[in-house]
Design an enzyme around this catalytic site. Structure first.
Site, PDB file in Angstrom:
ATOM      1  N   LYS A 197       0.858  -1.186   0.000  1.00 45.26           N
ATOM      2  CA  LYS A 197       0.000   0.000   0.000  1.00 45.26           C
ATOM      3  C   LYS A 197       0.893   1.235   0.000  1.00 45.26           C
ATOM      4  CE  LYS A 197      -3.587   2.359   2.644  1.00 45.26           C
ATOM      5  NZ  LYS A 197      -4.523   2.245   3.760  1.00 45.26           N
ATOM      6  N   LYS A 250      -2.138  -1.451  -3.878  1.00 43.65           N
ATOM      7  CA  LYS A 250      -3.009  -0.276  -3.817  1.00 43.65           C
ATOM      8  C   LYS A 250      -2.187   0.991  -3.875  1.00 43.65           C
ATOM      9  CE  LYS A 250      -6.029   2.059  -0.655  1.00 43.65           C
ATOM     10  NZ  LYS A 250      -6.258   2.272   0.716  1.00 43.65           N
TER      11      LYS A 250
HETATM   12  C1  PBG Z   1      -7.470   3.273   5.459  1.00 48.94           C
HETATM   13  C2  PBG Z   1      -7.714   3.231   3.993  1.00 48.94           C
HETATM   14  C3  PBG Z   1      -7.512   4.223   3.013  1.00 48.94           C
HETATM   15  C4  PBG Z   1      -8.029   3.711   1.813  1.00 48.94           C
HETATM   16  C5  PBG Z   1      -8.464   2.423   2.085  1.00 48.94           C
HETATM   17  N1  PBG Z   1      -8.248   2.142   3.415  1.00 48.94           N
HETATM   18  C6  PBG Z   1      -7.017   5.611   3.121  1.00 48.94           C
HETATM   19  C7  PBG Z   1      -5.636   5.903   3.486  1.00 48.94           C
HETATM   20  O1  PBG Z   1      -4.797   5.010   3.694  1.00 48.94           O
HETATM   21  O2  PBG Z   1      -5.374   7.081   3.630  1.00 48.94           O
HETATM   22  C8  PBG Z   1      -8.087   4.435   0.496  1.00 48.94           C
HETATM   23  C9  PBG Z   1      -9.138   3.965  -0.457  1.00 48.94           C
HETATM   24  C10 PBG Z   1      -9.428   4.883  -1.587  1.00 48.94           C
HETATM   25  O3  PBG Z   1      -8.778   5.926  -1.802  1.00 48.94           O
HETATM   26  O4  PBG Z   1     -10.371   4.583  -2.334  1.00 48.94           O
HETATM   27  N2  PBG Z   1      -6.169   3.336   5.876  1.00 48.94           N
END
Ligand code: PBG
Length: 324
Positions: A197, A250
């Site tokens: 991520k 992601k």
């Molecule tokens: C929680 C999380 C996030 C997203 C999914 N889970 C935000 C982040 O890490 O700031 C982002 C999903 C999206 O942008 O559609 N940590």
């Protein structure tokens, strides 16, 4: 001019039936997971301004939306909760009657076959908006955070979650959650790990939707540097060792190479998150009449599958399913 036969690629592009026969990648409703946001209250459906067509739902409206997903044949949803109040330790993330816990129970009661995946993180629940516990000099503390993520995962499991998806990017959290699930009789709940991520600007609209923007600093001490791909493979390898069942990359579109490398290197189920910013860009351009929304969305999602993803978390899931 050679008289030998030469390969002429256009022969197989001549008509749609030929194209169908040689098509290598098929995007199907089977591949899709639809993310939803849940808030307290009754009869609430607030559209998220930067994500047209996506809503913050109260539990009753969420159940209606879940029924719609099942009718469309979409296999699952991933849920994000917006708590009534926030505090430094994100206590509502692991409260038995927290918003996610209520939402999971309600969906499982009415649409039992829809797969309910819960995002496990603290950022929606902490007043500082970070995904972990804050220490003395504002650093994010790894191991104290694990304890809270474990509590959160167990409370999701008790509520009936089908799959647990940790998205916090703390080190060691997959192993800690796996151990706790196993010790408490949840050996059969899979973990969908947000393995690679990235600290991405493409999450902008989501932070409005989930009300989870960090109140100071950024997430770069725990989420990955967008410049790194080898590190993604190390992160994925660790999550596999720790017991992850599905590996997520992601965002998706700016990281197709990472999706491809993870798939070819590990031959495990790979998920890709087509995130809020990726959705918002297409929506905005389409609203301006600059691109054809349906064609651009299908092309983007097909590219994510072609790169190697087995499943895609996407805000386009409903529109793809209804167009099929
Ligand atoms: C929680 C999380 C996030 C997203 C999914 N889970 C935000 C982040 O890490 O700031 C982002 C999903 C999206 O942008 O559609 N940590």
């Amino acid at each position: 001019m050679s008289t030998f036969p030469i390969y002429r690629p256009r022969r197989l592009r001549a008509n749609e039936n030929l194209r169908r026969l040689v098509r290598e990648t098929a995007l199907s409703v089977d591949d899709l997971i639809y993310p939803m946001f849940v808030v307290h209250g009754n009869d609430v459906a607030t559209e998220i301004s930067a994500m047209p067509g996506c809503y913050q739902y109260s539990v009753d409206r969420l159940v209606t939306a879940a029924k719609e997903l099942a009718t469309l044949g979409i296999p699952g949803t991933i849920l994000f909760g917006i708590p009534a109040s926030k505090d430094p330790l994100g206590t509502e993330a692991y409260a038995e009657d927290g918003i996610i816990q209520q939402a999971v129970r309600a969906i499982k009661d009415t649409v039992p076959d829809l797969l309910v995946i819960t995002d496990v993180c603290l950022c929606e629940y902490t007043d500082h908006g970070h995904c972990g516990v804050i220490g003395g000099s504002n650093e994010i503390q790894n191991d104290p955070t694990l304890e809270l993520l474990v509590k959160e995962s167990l409370s999701h499991a008790r509520a009936g979650a089908d799959v647990i998806a940790p998205s916090d990017m703390m080190d060691g959290r997959v192993g800690a959650i796996r151990d706790a699930l196993d010790e408490n009789g949840y050996q059969n709940i899979p973990i969908l790990a947000y393995a690679a991520k990235y600290a991405s600007a493409f999450y902008g609209p989501f932070r409005e939707a989930a009300e989870s923007a960090p109140q100071f600093g950024d997430r770069r001490s725990y989420q990955m540097d967008p410049a790194n791909a080898e590190e993604a493979l190390r992160e994925v390898a660790l999550d596999i060792q720790e017991g992850a069942d599905i590996l997520m990359v992601k965002p998706a579109l700016a990281y197709l190479d990472v999706i491809h490398r993870v798939k070819t290197e590990f031959q495990m189920p790979v998920a890709a998150y087509n995130v809020s910013g990726e959705y918002a860009m297409i929506k905005a351009a389409a609203q301006n009449g600059w691109v054809d929304e349906e064609r651009v969305a299908l092309e983007a999602l097909t590219s994510i599958k072609r790169a190697g993803a087995d499943m895609i978390l996407t805000y386009f899931a409903k529109s793809v399913a209804s167009s099929q």
